[in-house]
Design a protein around this motif. Structure first.
Motif, PDB file in Angstrom:
ATOM      1  N   PRO A 279      26.800  31.148  52.129  1.00 46.41           N
ATOM      2  CA  PRO A 279      25.818  32.207  52.182  1.00 46.41           C
ATOM      3  C   PRO A 279      25.871  33.553  52.479  1.00 46.41           C
ATOM      4  CG  PRO A 279      24.715  30.688  52.099  1.00 46.41           C
ATOM      5  CD  PRO A 279      26.141  29.882  52.419  1.00 46.41           C
ATOM      6  N   ALA A 280      25.786  35.064  51.927  1.00 48.11           N
ATOM      7  CA  ALA A 280      26.081  36.213  52.727  1.00 48.11           C
ATOM      8  C   ALA A 280      24.877  36.349  53.390  1.00 48.11           C
ATOM      9  CB  ALA A 280      26.199  37.162  51.501  1.00 48.11           C
TER      10      ALA A 280
ATOM     11  N   LYS B  51      26.153  45.877  49.767  1.00 48.78           N
ATOM     12  CA  LYS B  51      27.328  46.209  51.102  1.00 48.78           C
ATOM     13  C   LYS B  51      28.580  45.688  49.828  1.00 48.78           C
ATOM     14  CE  LYS B  51      25.857  43.447  54.027  1.00 48.78           C
ATOM     15  NZ  LYS B  51      24.145  43.116  52.616  1.00 48.78           N
ATOM     16  N   SER B  52      28.495  44.652  49.231  1.00 55.19           N
ATOM     17  CA  SER B  52      30.133  44.293  48.695  1.00 55.19           C
ATOM     18  C   SER B  52      30.407  45.376  47.841  1.00 55.19           C
ATOM     19  CB  SER B  52      29.396  43.061  47.810  1.00 55.19           C
ATOM     20  OG  SER B  52      29.817  42.253  48.788  1.00 55.19           O
ATOM     21  N   THR B  53      29.579  45.859  46.734  1.00 51.95           N
ATOM     22  CA  THR B  53      29.607  46.610  45.868  1.00 51.95           C
ATOM     23  C   THR B  53      29.883  48.058  46.478  1.00 51.95           C
ATOM     24  OG1 THR B  53      27.520  45.326  44.270  1.00 51.95           O
ATOM     25  CG2 THR B  53      28.093  47.517  43.277  1.00 51.95           C
ATOM     26  N   PHE B 171      37.249  46.065  54.830  1.00 58.54           N
ATOM     27  CA  PHE B 171      36.237  44.772  54.751  1.00 58.54           C
ATOM     28  C   PHE B 171      35.168  44.095  54.211  1.00 58.54           C
ATOM     29  CE2 PHE B 171      39.640  43.637  58.077  1.00 58.54           C
ATOM     30  CZ  PHE B 171      39.974  45.301  58.318  1.00 58.54           C
ATOM     31  N   ASP B 172      34.911  43.154  52.932  1.00 57.95           N
ATOM     32  CA  ASP B 172      33.986  42.594  53.224  1.00 57.95           C
ATOM     33  C   ASP B 172      33.714  40.814  53.621  1.00 57.95           C
ATOM     34  OD1 ASP B 172      31.497  42.128  51.919  1.00 57.95           O
ATOM     35  OD2 ASP B 172      32.675  42.402  49.788  1.00 57.95           O
ATOM     36  N   GLU B 173      32.486  41.859  54.585  1.00 57.28           N
ATOM     37  CA  GLU B 173      32.232  40.288  55.432  1.00 57.28           C
ATOM     38  C   GLU B 173      33.638  39.308  55.782  1.00 57.28           C
ATOM     39  OE1 GLU B 173      28.710  38.363  54.392  1.00 57.28           O
ATOM     40  OE2 GLU B 173      28.200  39.564  53.377  1.00 57.28           O
ATOM     41  N   PRO B 174      34.857  39.753  56.805  1.00 52.34           N
ATOM     42  CA  PRO B 174      35.753  38.643  56.569  1.00 52.34           C
ATOM     43  C   PRO B 174      35.440  37.338  57.325  1.00 52.34           C
ATOM     44  CG  PRO B 174      35.621  40.946  57.939  1.00 52.34           C
ATOM     45  CD  PRO B 174      34.308  40.801  57.044  1.00 52.34           C
TER      46      PRO B 174
HETATM   47 MG   LIG Z   1      27.899  41.194  49.792  1.00 45.15          MG
END
Ligand SMILES: [Mg+2]
Ligand SMILES: Nc1ncnc2c1ncn2[C@@H]1O[C@H](COP(=O)(O)OP(=O)(O)O)[C@@H](O)[C@H]1O
Lengths: 280, 256
Positions: A279-280, B51-53, B171-174
């Motif tokens: 989970p993020a 954040k990802s969006t 970078f999305d939570e790499p």
């Molecule tokens: Mg995310």
């Protein structure tokens, strides 16, 4: 790289007590099976079905050549039908995944139609209706086309399930590298989907092969049709049907084995090291 | 070694008043952000803050409802070949690596350079090997992704993006999907990139890394950019209560 089989995943490995019990059950089952077989054979014998006159023509080469010719026709029809069905199924799958609604609806309707309508009905259509429309097609196509159409919808759905089973991250990674939608589909998604699809594709092939036995309707000389001729000429229904059944079973068994092997040989993409999710 | 770089006259990435909804959920609220050439921007914030969006709108893996996104001053194309060309100029690294699982690492590396940039196969392979060397997985080039560790896969994924010579990297939570012992190797590669002057937008929970490498920290909450500042200032004295609470919440476990 041998993944544990489903059986190994579902059951823990048996202990000594369980193993003894399994052995006992296996013994009992084998005895019962033997008994059943004995009864069947005895019943045939009592009815005179084991008399040499019902069987001795199988010693002649001509009998086997005749059955062989039938088998070849069956395989030809089944293979052609399978190729057409896969092509049609692929097109319908592509159509169902289109963004353009009318195409999507048309393909969805086609899938439902081909899945819903019985093969025999399609055969009658090609046999009786199409000629009335002034189109003449040979016996080969009268059996091959209906079998192909009948299988195409199921194959389209199998393809679609395979495509949907490929993680969406694969598509996103492809797009983010600047690959076109077409490239993403043909170079990334479909090659992975095909691995999911092979087992159901082969099961569908078995059904196509079985459907070709309707060939008698259109007088196409397939294995079944030739068997019928043998039956009339030798007045020997049971023996011929038994032999032909064994031939069909062997072919389909071979196909299923092939499917098992291919399914094991190619890893499924989902198992092939997608990241552990946290989970993020 | 952290220094604030003043963005050049033309930002590489610029978002102006971007809004996006998922149904009734307002995921991006009036986001404006510009990232200069060579700048490293770290985006932090609680889970679900968008954040990802945000990251994904920049190369249009997500569409936006209103506002504007400019790459090198040019509006993001809507579709087709122009969009694909633009995506090719922006590298993206995902939490779940997303290496193509049916190809070797090397084929992963050369697919887009040969298919999109039309590099000759030989040249693409040579460049790929150099990049794999640089991220330390050259010896894995002929293996399938599943045969690599998570850290190796992510480093290969970074190399794959670099093979397109991108103007910027997202970078999305790499490192979020990685076992702890592999996080460092990936962060090291990213630190190297930052030092080489790559323009980067990084969503991460690795605060020490953010402090060390970023030129600017952007704090998001509830779909908005709540505040942004140089890392020293942000981590020492967050201006908003929400940022202070967030920093408190992620620091708390370390004290136990
Ligand atoms: Mg995310
Ligand atoms: N495809 C989607 N459809 C609907 N809601 C989504 C979708 N993707 C993300 N969301 C929602 O949008 C919000 C922001 O998500 P995300 O950008 O992934 O946040 P973060 O990366 O900061 O954790 C979350 O509430 C999430 O549930």
């Amino acid at each position: 790289m041998s993944a544990p089989s489903i059986r190994e995943r579902l059951y823990e490995s048996p202990g000594p007590k369980t193993r003894r019990r399994i052995a006992a059950f296996t013994g009992v089952a084998l005895i019962l099976l033997g008994l059943l077989l004995f009864l069947i054979v005895r019943q045939f014998a009592l009815q005179g079905q084991l008399q040499p006159r019902y069987w001795d023509f199988f010693l002649k080469g001509s009998t086997w050549r005749y059955l062989g010719a039938g088998l070849l026709s069956t395989l030809k029809a089944a293979l052609t039908a399978a190729v057409i069905a896969i092509a049609l199924g692929f097109l319908m799958m592509r159509g169902k995944l289109r963004r353009f609604r009318p195409v999507r609806w048309l393909c969805a309707a086609l899938v439902e139609f081909t899945r819903g309508v019985p093969t025999l009905l399609l055969i009658y259509f090609f046999f009786l209706v199409i000629p009335r429309m002034g189109i003449t097609i040979g016996a080969f196509w009268r059996i091959t086309l209906p079998c192909a159409i009948s299988a195409s919808g199921i194959i389209a759905e199998a393809f679609r399930a395979g495509v949907n089973a490929v993680p969406v991250g694969q598509t996103e990674a492809g797009l983010s590298l600047g690959l076109s939608n077409l490239r993403v589909f043909y170079q990334i998604v479909f090659p992975q989907a095909i691995r999911f699809v092979i087992p159901s594709l082969i099961s569908e092939l078995v059904i196509v092969l079985k459907d070709t036995t309707f060939a008698y309707v259109v007088s196409y000389a397939d294995l079944m049709q030739n068997a019928k001729v043998l039956i009339t000429s030798h007045d020997s229904l049971v023996s011929v049907y038994l032999v032909v059944a064994v031939i069909y079973i062997l072919i389909n068994y071979g196909l299923n084995k092939l499917s098992d092997r291919m399914a094991r040989g190619t890893k499924k993409p989902a198992e092939a090291g997608q990241a552990k999710r946290r989970p993020a | 070694m952290t220094q604030i770089q003043t963005p050049g006259d033309k930002p590489v990435i610029e978002l102006k008043n971007v809004n996006k909804h998922y149904g009734s959920l307002h995921v991006l609220r009036d986001i404006s952000l510009s990232v200069g050439k060579g700048e490293v921007v770290v985006v932090i914030g609680p889970s679900g803050s968008g954040k990802s969006t945000l990251c994904r709108t920049i190369n249009r893996l997500e569409t936006i409802d209103s506002g504007e996104i400019l790459i090198d001053g040019v509006p993001l194309p809507q579709e087709g070949r122009e969009l694909a060309q633009l995506r090719a100029q922006i590298g993206m690294v995902f939490q779940s690596f997303n290496l193509f699982s049916h190809m070797t690492v090397l084929d992963n590396m050369t697919l887009a350079p040969t298919g999109v940039l039309k590099l000759p196969k030989k040249q693409a392979r040579e460049e790929a090997m150099q990049l794999l060397e640089r991220v330390g997985v050259a010896d894995q080039a002929h293996k399938l992704p599943a045969q690599l560790s998570g850290g190796q896969q992510q480093r290969a994924a970074i190399a794959r993006a670099l093979a397109m010579h991108p103007k910027a990297m997202l970078f999305d939570e790499p490192t979020s999907a990685l076992d702890p012992e592999m996080i460092g190797e990936v962060l090291n590669v990213m630190t190297g990139l930052a030092q080489d002057g790559m323009t980067m937008v990084i969503v991460t929970h690795e605060m020490n890394f953010a402090r060390r490498v970023s030129d600017r920290v952007v704090f998001m909450d509830g779909g908005s950019i709540v505040e942004q500042d140089a890392p020293e200032a942000f981590f020492a004295h967050p201006k908003s209560q929400r940022a202070a609470d967030f920093l408190q919440s992620i620091r708390a476990p370390e004290k136990l």
